[in-house]
Each structure stands twice: as structure tokens, then as C-alpha cells.
Design a protein around this motif. Structure first.
Motif, PDB file in Angstrom:
ATOM      1  N   UNK A   1       0.848  -1.186   0.000  1.00 53.47           N
ATOM      2  CA  UNK A   1       0.000   0.000   0.000  1.00 53.47           C
ATOM      3  C   UNK A   1       0.885   1.238   0.000  1.00 53.47           C
ATOM      4  N   UNK A   2       0.371   2.382  -0.461  1.00 54.02           N
ATOM      5  CA  UNK A   2       1.156   3.623  -0.377  1.00 54.02           C
ATOM      6  C   UNK A   2       1.556   3.873   1.075  1.00 54.02           C
ATOM      7  N   UNK A   3       2.817   4.204   1.286  1.00 52.03           N
ATOM      8  CA  UNK A   3       3.386   4.256   2.638  1.00 52.03           C
ATOM      9  C   UNK A   3       4.214   5.520   2.812  1.00 52.03           C
ATOM     10  N   UNK A   4       4.075   6.166   3.956  1.00 51.59           N
ATOM     11  CA  UNK A   4       4.844   7.364   4.277  1.00 51.59           C
ATOM     12  C   UNK A   4       6.023   6.959   5.153  1.00 51.59           C
ATOM     13  N   UNK A   5       7.236   7.067   4.611  1.00 51.95           N
ATOM     14  CA  UNK A   5       8.426   6.657   5.361  1.00 51.95           C
ATOM     15  C   UNK A   5       8.698   7.541   6.571  1.00 51.95           C
ATOM     16  N   UNK A   6       8.287   8.808   6.521  1.00 45.96           N
ATOM     17  CA  UNK A   6       8.542   9.703   7.653  1.00 45.96           C
ATOM     18  C   UNK A   6       7.665   9.358   8.855  1.00 45.96           C
ATOM     19  N   UNK A   7       6.372   9.133   8.598  1.00 44.68           N
ATOM     20  CA  UNK A   7       5.461   8.830   9.706  1.00 44.68           C
ATOM     21  C   UNK A   7       5.352   7.332   9.954  1.00 44.68           C
TER      22      UNK A   7
END
Length: 156
Positions: free
Chosen positions: A76-82
Motif C-alpha cells: 500500500x502507499x506508505x509514508x516513510x517519515x510517519x
């Protein structure tokens, strides 16, 4: 290995309309991606070269005359920062271990199939972000995925 097969064989369900989705893969042209392993290596200062095949955003396997059975990873689309899944209907990244098949699943190419696999990954996948499935690429434009059984995490 034989012991695991006996257990799996009892639970295994053949592909049927109830436990599969069929969708058209999307092959993004002139795009590349940054593998998480490359981010990790850079962050920790590890001197390890990530194979160039892991940077391609799309790749269609050769010799599909008889189809290609494989284990795929769906992310799934993933935010590496959060470190969280992005709550959107963005494209899902799909690839196999050898990266000789790399594509995306877009909602506009099949909303019902997209929604089903996104839900399975979110509810049964590792961290709600990725899951592994048995799949068959019948042609470059027809991917069948067995979504009734999420496979154990794989080394890719």
C-alpha cells in the motif's frame, strides 16, 4: 517441508471466483522507484549496492506464452517519515522476488478488485502495509491473485 505441505494442502483452496481477483496491471513508463533497502543502506551507511532491477517501476516478464505463476508482494502507499500507510486510493505496488514482474494496481483499472485486495492487505498484511499472495500473470494485461490466503512474509 513435507510436513508443511500436508498442513497447507488440507487448507488450500483452488482458484475460484470467491477467492481470487483478476485485474489489469498498470506499467508506469519512464518512472523509477527508490527501494526501501536503498534508503536503509544510505541511512545506516551500509556499503551495499541495491540491484538496478529493484529501481524499476515497471517490468513485464518475457515468455508469457503459458503464463507465469509466482508469489507477489503487494504494498500500500506508505509514508516513510510517519511510518504509516497513506489513507488514499493511490496505486498499489506489485512485484515478485526477482523483480522480473513489477507493476501497479490502480483503482481506475478495476475498483471492486482494487478495494478487495487493499482491504485484505490492510487487515491481514504485515503492519497493514504489505502482503504476499500466490498469483498468475496470464498475459501482460491479466493478473489473477488468490486473496483468500495471505502467505507468510517472504525475504523480499
Amino acid at each position: 517441508m513435507k510436513k508443511e505441505w500436508g498442513t497447507h494442502k488440507k487448507m488450500c483452496q483452488p482458484f475460484s471466483e470467491d477467492n481470487i481477483i483478476t485485474i489489469r496491471p498498470y506499467y508506469a513508463q519512464d518512472e523509477s522507484m527508490m527501494p526501501i533497502e536503498a534508503h536503509r543502506n544510505r541511512f545506516f551507511g551500509v556499503e551495499h549496492t541495491t540491484p538496478q532491477t529493484h529501481y524499476r517501476a515497471a517490468h513485464i516478464p518475457k515468455n508469457l506464452a503459458t503464463g507465469k505463476n509466482m508469489v507477489i508482494k503487494v504494498q500500500l502507499p506508505y509514508d516513510l517519515k510517519t511510518k504509516t500507510v497513506i489513507p488514499c486510493t493511490g496505486a498499489l505496488l506489485v512485484y515478485n522476488k526477482k523483480h522480473d514482474f513489477v507493476s501497479c494496481i490502480r483503482r481506475e483499472d478495476g475498483a471492486a478488485a482494487y478495494d478487495r485486495i487493499r482491504n485484505v492487505v490492510a487487515t491481514k498484511g504485515a503492519g497493514g502495509a504489505k502482503a504476499y499472495f500466490a498469483a498468475e500473470l496470464k498475459t501482460k494485461d491479466e493478473l489473477t491473485i488468490e486473496i483468500s490466503e495471505v502467505l507468510a512474509e517472504q525475504p523480499f
